[in-house]
Scaffold this motif. Structure first.
Motif, PDB file in Angstrom:
ATOM      1  N   LYS A   1       0.835  -1.200   0.000  1.00 44.90           N
ATOM      2  CA  LYS A   1       0.000   0.000   0.000  1.00 44.90           C
ATOM      3  C   LYS A   1       0.871   1.252   0.000  1.00 44.90           C
ATOM      4  CE  LYS A   1      -3.883  -2.061   2.440  1.00 44.90           C
ATOM      5  NZ  LYS A   1      -4.708  -2.011   3.645  1.00 44.90           N
ATOM      6  N   PRO A   2       0.295   2.386  -0.446  1.00 47.70           N
ATOM      7  CA  PRO A   2       1.066   3.630  -0.450  1.00 47.70           C
ATOM      8  C   PRO A   2       1.652   3.933   0.918  1.00 47.70           C
ATOM      9  CG  PRO A   2      -0.995   3.930  -1.625  1.00 47.70           C
ATOM     10  CD  PRO A   2      -1.057   2.571  -0.975  1.00 47.70           C
TER      11      PRO A   2
ATOM     12  N   THR B   1       9.410  11.307   0.794  1.00 44.40           N
ATOM     13  CA  THR B   1       8.598  11.324  -0.422  1.00 44.40           C
ATOM     14  C   THR B   1       7.589  10.185  -0.368  1.00 44.40           C
ATOM     15  OG1 THR B   1      10.216   9.951  -1.586  1.00 44.40           O
ATOM     16  CG2 THR B   1      10.417  12.329  -1.837  1.00 44.40           C
ATOM     17  N   ALA B   2       6.478  10.381  -1.047  1.00 47.62           N
ATOM     18  CA  ALA B   2       5.436   9.354  -1.096  1.00 47.62           C
ATOM     19  C   ALA B   2       5.929   8.166  -1.908  1.00 47.62           C
ATOM     20  CB  ALA B   2       4.175   9.927  -1.714  1.00 47.62           C
TER      21      ALA B   2
ATOM     22  N   PRO C   1       1.983   0.470  -7.994  1.00 46.22           N
ATOM     23  CA  PRO C   1       3.331  -0.101  -8.017  1.00 46.22           C
ATOM     24  C   PRO C   1       4.340   0.981  -8.395  1.00 46.22           C
ATOM     25  CG  PRO C   1       2.240  -0.655 -10.044  1.00 46.22           C
ATOM     26  CD  PRO C   1       1.253   0.131  -9.196  1.00 46.22           C
ATOM     27  N   ARG C   2       5.505   0.868  -7.853  1.00 46.98           N
ATOM     28  CA  ARG C   2       6.566   1.832  -8.125  1.00 46.98           C
ATOM     29  C   ARG C   2       7.893   1.131  -8.011  1.00 46.98           C
ATOM     30  NH1 ARG C   2       8.949   6.051  -4.032  1.00 46.98           N
ATOM     31  NH2 ARG C   2      10.484   6.991  -5.391  1.00 46.98           N
ATOM     32  N   ARG C   3       8.812   1.511  -8.852  1.00 50.11           N
ATOM     33  CA  ARG C   3      10.159   0.982  -8.751  1.00 50.11           C
ATOM     34  C   ARG C   3      10.896   1.876  -7.756  1.00 50.11           C
ATOM     35  NH1 ARG C   3      11.403  -2.959 -12.003  1.00 50.11           N
ATOM     36  NH2 ARG C   3      13.627  -2.614 -12.076  1.00 50.11           N
TER      37      ARG C   3
END
Length: 71
Positions: free
Chosen positions: A53-54, A62-63, A67-69
């Motif tokens: 989750k975020p 930083t947020a 999905p994020r690398r």
């Protein structure tokens, strides 16, 4: 080989996809929020897909979105 067997049995998750130099720990803080700690045991930056989750990167404030690398 063990990872292949676990994958065939459906017993793997996003943590098994991390680079070999990155370890993750999971816990719950005092307010009941689930937290994920990523430790990079390499002198080089590592890139991986964040699958939860975020949240917030505590070093850069930083947020972190899914999905994020991540680095």
């Amino acid at each position: 080989m063990l990872l292949d067997v676990l994958q065939m049995a459906g017993l793997t998750g996003p943590d098994q996809q991390l680079p070999a130099q990155v370890r993750v720990k999971h816990g719950t803080n005092r307010t009941g929020k689930v937290i994920h700690y990523y430790m990079n045991y390499s002198s080089d930056p590592q890139v991986f897909k964040y699958a939860y989750k975020p949240g917030e990167d505590l070093l850069t404030r930083t947020a972190v979105l899914r999905p994020r690398r991540s680095r």
